[in-house]
Every structure is written in structure tokens, then in C-alpha cells.
Design a protein around this motif. Structure first.
Motif, mmCIF file in Angstrom:
data_model
loop_
_atom_site.group_PDB
_atom_site.id
_atom_site.type_symbol
_atom_site.label_atom_id
_atom_site.label_comp_id
_atom_site.label_asym_id
_atom_site.label_seq_id
_atom_site.Cartn_x
_atom_site.Cartn_y
_atom_site.Cartn_z
ATOM 1 N N GLY A 194 -15.261 4.977 28.603
ATOM 2 C CA GLY A 194 -14.579 5.325 27.353
ATOM 3 C C GLY A 194 -15.187 4.573 26.187
ATOM 4 O O GLY A 194 -16.321 4.084 26.248
ATOM 5 N N PHE A 203 -7.257 2.524 29.540
ATOM 6 C CA PHE A 203 -6.540 3.799 29.627
ATOM 7 C C PHE A 203 -5.162 3.666 30.286
ATOM 8 O O PHE A 203 -4.924 4.214 31.368
ATOM 9 N N LEU A 206 -5.473 11.064 31.350
ATOM 10 C CA LEU A 206 -6.702 10.878 32.130
ATOM 11 C C LEU A 206 -6.391 10.833 33.629
ATOM 12 O O LEU A 206 -7.051 11.508 34.428
ATOM 13 N N LEU A 241 -16.480 9.439 28.351
ATOM 14 C CA LEU A 241 -15.228 9.988 27.822
ATOM 15 C C LEU A 241 -15.313 9.962 26.305
ATOM 16 O O LEU A 241 -15.136 8.908 25.678
ATOM 17 N N HIS A 279 -12.658 13.319 25.023
ATOM 18 C CA HIS A 279 -11.833 12.132 25.193
ATOM 19 C C HIS A 279 -10.367 12.575 25.378
ATOM 20 O O HIS A 279 -9.904 13.478 24.674
ATOM 21 N N PRO A 280 -9.640 11.976 26.321
ATOM 22 C CA PRO A 280 -8.244 12.387 26.535
ATOM 23 C C PRO A 280 -7.398 12.346 25.256
ATOM 24 O O PRO A 280 -6.519 13.203 25.070
#
Ligand code: URA
Length: 191
Positions: A43, A57, A65, A123, A158-159
Motif C-alpha cells: 500500500g 490496513f 481489503l 495497492l 486502492h481499497p
């Protein structure tokens, strides 16, 4: 920085003072997951929840995620290692500066050298630009495979970007299926 073993690397990283993010952090967010995982997720940098907990995360984006990974039988407890480009939270969740990424990159390089992942998943744009190629376009090139030094690399949205724009969900589902397919092909003990 010479390569270190996991214990020494983590210990060194946890007391890092290489950039100004050290002054405002609560915790260094080193990384999480089995240290023999064949898939590594990278990330951008810790947010508020991650900074408070010391784990990548763990906020809303982190929950998404984990849900995304579960769809393809992956998890941070079982078979993926998760780290970030920078290990300390940039204030107000701004993008990490290039100078901060430069200061931090050797930790990530050392993590990659120890893990020797078969697949690296970026990510979001920040890690894809830095690790895949400088002109990486996330909207166009997410889900595509790139090979670098024998490692298969791809980027997912990216989430947090998926939370902001749920229209990215179907495409991300397709990308996850491609990830699963590649892992079945080249990983030995992921599934
Ligand atoms: N966003 C990231 O890029 N990394 C985290 O650890 C949390 C949110």
C-alpha cells in the motif's frame, strides 16, 4: 543499508528516525503476514487507525481489503504479506512525499529480499508508480501483469478509492480473479 534478517530489520525500523514522519507517528507500521508468503501486497502508507494500532490496513479500507482477499482465498493470517511504501503516517493522510519514500524504501527492499515473493500487488497508484513504472496509469493499467526481476507485478485500485467509487468493484473483482489464476499457476504453497 545492508540486508538484515527479519528480527533485526523490524527492530531497526521500529526505532527509525530517517525522516520527519518519525516526529508525529504513534507507531511504526512495519508489516503483517506470514514471512514465507508468496504474495506481497504493498500500500501507500499508514492512516490514522494504522498509526494507532501499528498494523497496516485496519480501518474501513482495511476491512474492505480483507473482504476482497477472502473472495479469492487469501488472507493476512494465512498466505499474504502486507506492507506499505512508507512505514509512518503522513499527517492529514496526505500522499507520502518522494523524500519520505526515498528515506523508507530500503526497509521495503529488505522485506522483499527476505520474503522473495512470486507476486507483488501494488495497492493504488503511489506504489505502482514507484515499483512498476513511473508513468503507471491506475485507471488504465490496473489488473495487468508486469514482470520485473522475475517477479510478477500488478496493481489493484486502492481499497479507499473503491470505497469512494463503488463502480470500481466489478473491475476489481476481475483483477482479483486474475491474481488467483496467476497464483495457482506460479505459487507453490499459497493454495
Ligand atoms: N492505506 C494504505 O495505503 N495503507 C494502510 O496501511 C492503510 C491505508
Amino acid at each position: 543499508m545492508p540486508n538484515m534478517d527479519w528480527e533485526r530489520l523490524e527492530k531497526t525500523c521500529l526505532s527509525c528516525q530517517k525522516c520527519a514522519l518519525a516526529d508525529t507517528r504513534h507507531n511504526v507500521v512495519f508489516g503483517v503476514g506470514p514471512r514465507d508468503a508468496e504474495i506481497m501486497l504493498i500500500g501507500e502508507g499508514p492512516g490514522e487507525n494504522e498509526d494507532l494500532k501499528g498494523e497496516p490496513f485496519v480501518g474501513r479500507a482495511g476491512k474492505l481489503l480483507d473482504d476482497m482477499l477472502e473472495v479469492v482465498d487469501l488472507s493476512r493470517t494465512k498466505n499474504v504479506y502486507i506492507a506499505n511504501m512508507v512505514k509512518c503516517r503522513p499527517p492529514q493522510n496526505r500522499d507520502p512525499l518522494n523524500t519520505e519514500q526515498d528515506a523508507c524504501i530500503d526497509y521495503l527492499r529488505n522485506q522483499v529480499a527476505l520474503l522473495r515473493p512470486k507476486i507483488i500487488v501494488c495497492l493504488g497508484r503511489i506504489s505502482a508508480v514507484r515499483l512498476i513504472k513511473p508513468d503507471f496509469k491506475i485507471t488504465k493499467e490496473h489488473g495487468q501483469w508486469f514482470e520485473k526481476s522475475g517477479v510478477q507485478m500488478m496493481a489493484l485500485f486502492h481499497p479507499a478509492a473503491i470505497l469512494r467509487d463503488p463502480r470500481r468493484r466489478p473491475e476489481t473483482f476481475e483483477d482479483l480473479k486474475r491474481l488467483q489464476e496467476k497464483a495457482r499457476e506460479i505459487c507453490e504453497h499459497t493454495y
